[in-house]
Design a protein around this motif. Structure first.
Motif, mmCIF file in Angstrom:
data_model
loop_
_atom_site.group_PDB
_atom_site.id
_atom_site.type_symbol
_atom_site.label_atom_id
_atom_site.label_comp_id
_atom_site.label_asym_id
_atom_site.label_seq_id
_atom_site.Cartn_x
_atom_site.Cartn_y
_atom_site.Cartn_z
ATOM 1 N N GLN A 10 0.834 -1.196 0.000
ATOM 2 C CA GLN A 10 0.000 0.000 0.000
ATOM 3 C C GLN A 10 0.867 1.243 0.000
ATOM 4 O OE1 GLN A 10 -2.707 0.227 3.280
ATOM 5 N NE2 GLN A 10 -3.787 2.037 2.491
ATOM 6 N N ARG A 11 0.398 2.250 -0.736
ATOM 7 C CA ARG A 11 1.145 3.495 -0.835
ATOM 8 C C ARG A 11 1.141 4.217 0.511
ATOM 9 N NH1 ARG A 11 -1.188 7.032 -5.377
ATOM 10 N NH2 ARG A 11 -3.003 6.876 -3.984
ATOM 11 N N GLY A 12 2.298 4.701 0.888
ATOM 12 C CA GLY A 12 2.432 5.426 2.136
ATOM 13 C C GLY A 12 2.562 4.539 3.363
ATOM 14 N N VAL A 13 2.370 3.242 3.167
ATOM 15 C CA VAL A 13 2.449 2.315 4.294
ATOM 16 C C VAL A 13 3.625 1.363 4.114
ATOM 17 C CG1 VAL A 13 1.257 0.489 5.593
ATOM 18 C CG2 VAL A 13 -0.020 2.476 4.729
ATOM 19 N N ASP A 14 3.690 0.786 2.920
ATOM 20 C CA ASP A 14 4.743 -0.185 2.643
ATOM 21 C C ASP A 14 5.807 0.463 1.769
ATOM 22 O OD1 ASP A 14 3.328 -2.298 3.990
ATOM 23 O OD2 ASP A 14 2.034 -2.456 2.221
ATOM 24 N N ALA A 15 7.091 0.284 2.187
ATOM 25 C CA ALA A 15 8.178 0.834 1.376
ATOM 26 C C ALA A 15 8.285 0.128 0.045
ATOM 27 C CB ALA A 15 9.498 0.718 2.150
ATOM 28 N N GLU A 16 7.775 -1.122 -0.025
ATOM 29 C CA GLU A 16 7.856 -1.879 -1.269
ATOM 30 C C GLU A 16 6.968 -1.272 -2.365
ATOM 31 O OE1 GLU A 16 8.745 -4.584 2.144
ATOM 32 O OE2 GLU A 16 7.273 -3.044 1.641
ATOM 33 N N TYR A 17 5.997 -0.412 -1.973
ATOM 34 C CA TYR A 17 5.102 0.195 -2.967
ATOM 35 C C TYR A 17 5.898 0.989 -3.993
ATOM 36 C CZ TYR A 17 1.614 3.366 -4.949
ATOM 37 O OH TYR A 17 0.838 4.090 -5.821
ATOM 38 N N ASP A 18 6.961 1.682 -3.553
ATOM 39 C CA ASP A 18 7.713 2.542 -4.466
ATOM 40 C C ASP A 18 8.562 1.743 -5.433
ATOM 41 O OD1 ASP A 18 6.629 4.779 -3.202
ATOM 42 O OD2 ASP A 18 8.224 4.817 -1.690
ATOM 43 N N TRP A 19 8.728 0.444 -5.246
ATOM 44 C CA TRP A 19 9.559 -0.334 -6.154
ATOM 45 C C TRP A 19 8.844 -0.710 -7.442
ATOM 46 C CZ3 TRP A 19 11.326 -4.448 -1.970
ATOM 47 C CH2 TRP A 19 11.989 -3.778 -0.927
ATOM 48 N N TYR A 20 7.506 -0.698 -7.381
ATOM 49 C CA TYR A 20 6.745 -1.227 -8.518
ATOM 50 C C TYR A 20 5.846 -0.116 -9.092
ATOM 51 C CZ TYR A 20 8.250 -5.564 -6.298
ATOM 52 O OH TYR A 20 8.998 -6.554 -5.731
ATOM 53 N N ASP A 21 5.314 -0.382 -10.278
ATOM 54 C CA ASP A 21 4.503 0.602 -11.016
ATOM 55 C C ASP A 21 3.018 0.386 -10.689
ATOM 56 O OD1 ASP A 21 3.559 2.518 -12.696
ATOM 57 O OD2 ASP A 21 3.957 1.400 -14.557
ATOM 58 N N ASP A 22 2.375 1.421 -10.093
ATOM 59 C CA ASP A 22 0.925 1.358 -9.804
ATOM 60 C C ASP A 22 0.163 1.789 -11.060
ATOM 61 O OD1 ASP A 22 -1.589 1.275 -8.726
ATOM 62 O OD2 ASP A 22 -1.253 2.829 -7.207
ATOM 63 N N ARG A 23 -0.107 0.849 -11.923
ATOM 64 C CA ARG A 23 -0.698 1.164 -13.239
ATOM 65 C C ARG A 23 -2.142 1.651 -13.127
ATOM 66 N NH1 ARG A 23 1.510 -3.841 -17.064
ATOM 67 N NH2 ARG A 23 3.758 -3.387 -16.772
ATOM 68 N N ASP A 24 -2.920 1.122 -12.183
ATOM 69 C CA ASP A 24 -4.324 1.549 -12.086
ATOM 70 C C ASP A 24 -4.506 2.706 -11.127
ATOM 71 O OD1 ASP A 24 -3.763 0.218 -9.800
ATOM 72 O OD2 ASP A 24 -5.333 -1.317 -10.007
ATOM 73 N N GLY A 25 -3.414 3.128 -10.441
ATOM 74 C CA GLY A 25 -3.479 4.300 -9.580
ATOM 75 C C GLY A 25 -4.395 4.154 -8.394
ATOM 76 N N ASP A 26 -4.621 2.931 -7.911
ATOM 77 C CA ASP A 26 -5.524 2.747 -6.778
ATOM 78 C C ASP A 26 -4.797 2.754 -5.437
ATOM 79 O OD1 ASP A 26 -4.162 0.401 -7.044
ATOM 80 O OD2 ASP A 26 -5.929 -0.903 -6.900
ATOM 81 N N GLY A 27 -3.445 3.006 -5.444
ATOM 82 C CA GLY A 27 -2.698 3.033 -4.191
ATOM 83 C C GLY A 27 -2.231 1.674 -3.730
#
Length: 232
Positions: A209-226
């Motif tokens: 999850q964006r803002g919660v997990d540091a792993e979120y920034d490693w991958y591309d959020d294509r649908d922009g749902d966080g």
């Protein structure tokens, strides 16, 4: 005398016997006027039976005479026929033959309005022609002359504004190059980094999850749902 009776006795025939005739014996009935003929049985005179007349019940329809003044003759006659009146006669007040009942107006009627009368009563309507309206004496309205069509003229051009010193136009802004996303290196305690989410899911890692997990920034959020690397 005695001698004459003796001499005539031989010449008398024997006593005649009663002769049977074959007819029944009849006894004479005494009457106040003497002896009548043979007794007859009494004759009783009876009147012939007369037919009983049938009972006939007649139904009479009673109507209330309407007020027909001012109606045209055809309309008044149709109204009376609708109420059940069988005979309706139209008579002109001036004695003329009534031709075209709708062109005549009822001026009177043989039975006043509100009278109760049987439907088989003949009704007479006195009709007259409606008076023609008098000729108008008002002067005719004045003729209206339409105005001439308007001409479309082009408005005058406004005067040019005074010359002003103008500043040279600024060059168009140059868009800065798109910022490149920098992914911080993984720190201790984070999940391993994979090339794609598919590969991360294959190793059992998912749902960052964006803002919660540091792993979120490693991958591309294509649908922009966080969320990234969601399990489908």
């Amino acid at each position: 005398m005695l001698t004459l009776a003796v001499l005539t006795a031989p010449f008398r025939g024997p006593a005649s016997a009663p002769v049977a005739t074959g007819l029944p014996a009849m006894t004479a009935m005494p009457t106040p006027y003497g002896t009548a003929g043979p007794a007859q049985p009494p004759v009783v005179a009876t009147a012939p039976a007369l037919p009983v007349p049938a009972t006939v019940t007649a139904t009479v329809t009673v109507i209330v005479m309407p007020d027909l003044a001012g109606r045209n003759g055809a309309e008044a006659r149709t109204l009376l026929h609708g109420l059940g009146v069988r005979t309706v006669t139209l008579e002109a007040t001036n004695g003329e033959p009534v031709i075209g009942a709708f062109r005549w107006t009822v001026a009177g009627q043989s039975h006043p309005a509100g009278t109760h009368l049987a439907a088989d009563t003949a009704v007479t309507l006195r009709v007259q022609r409606p008076a023609a309206p008098p000729p108008s004496t008002a002067p005719p309205p004045p003729a209206i002359t339409p105005p001439p069509p308007a001409r479309h003229t082009r408005p005058a051009d406004p005067p040019p504004p005074p010359a002003q010193r103008t500043r040279p136009a600024d060059p168009p802004p140059v868009d800065p190059p798109p910022a490149q996303q920098t992914t911080p290196p993984p720190t201790a305690g984070d999940d391993p980094r994979f090339a794609t989410c598919k590969e991360a899911n294959a190793h059992g890692y998912s749902d960052y999850q964006r803002g919660v997990d540091a792993e979120y920034d490693w991958y591309d959020d294509r649908d922009g749902d966080g969320w990234v690397c969601e399990r489908r």
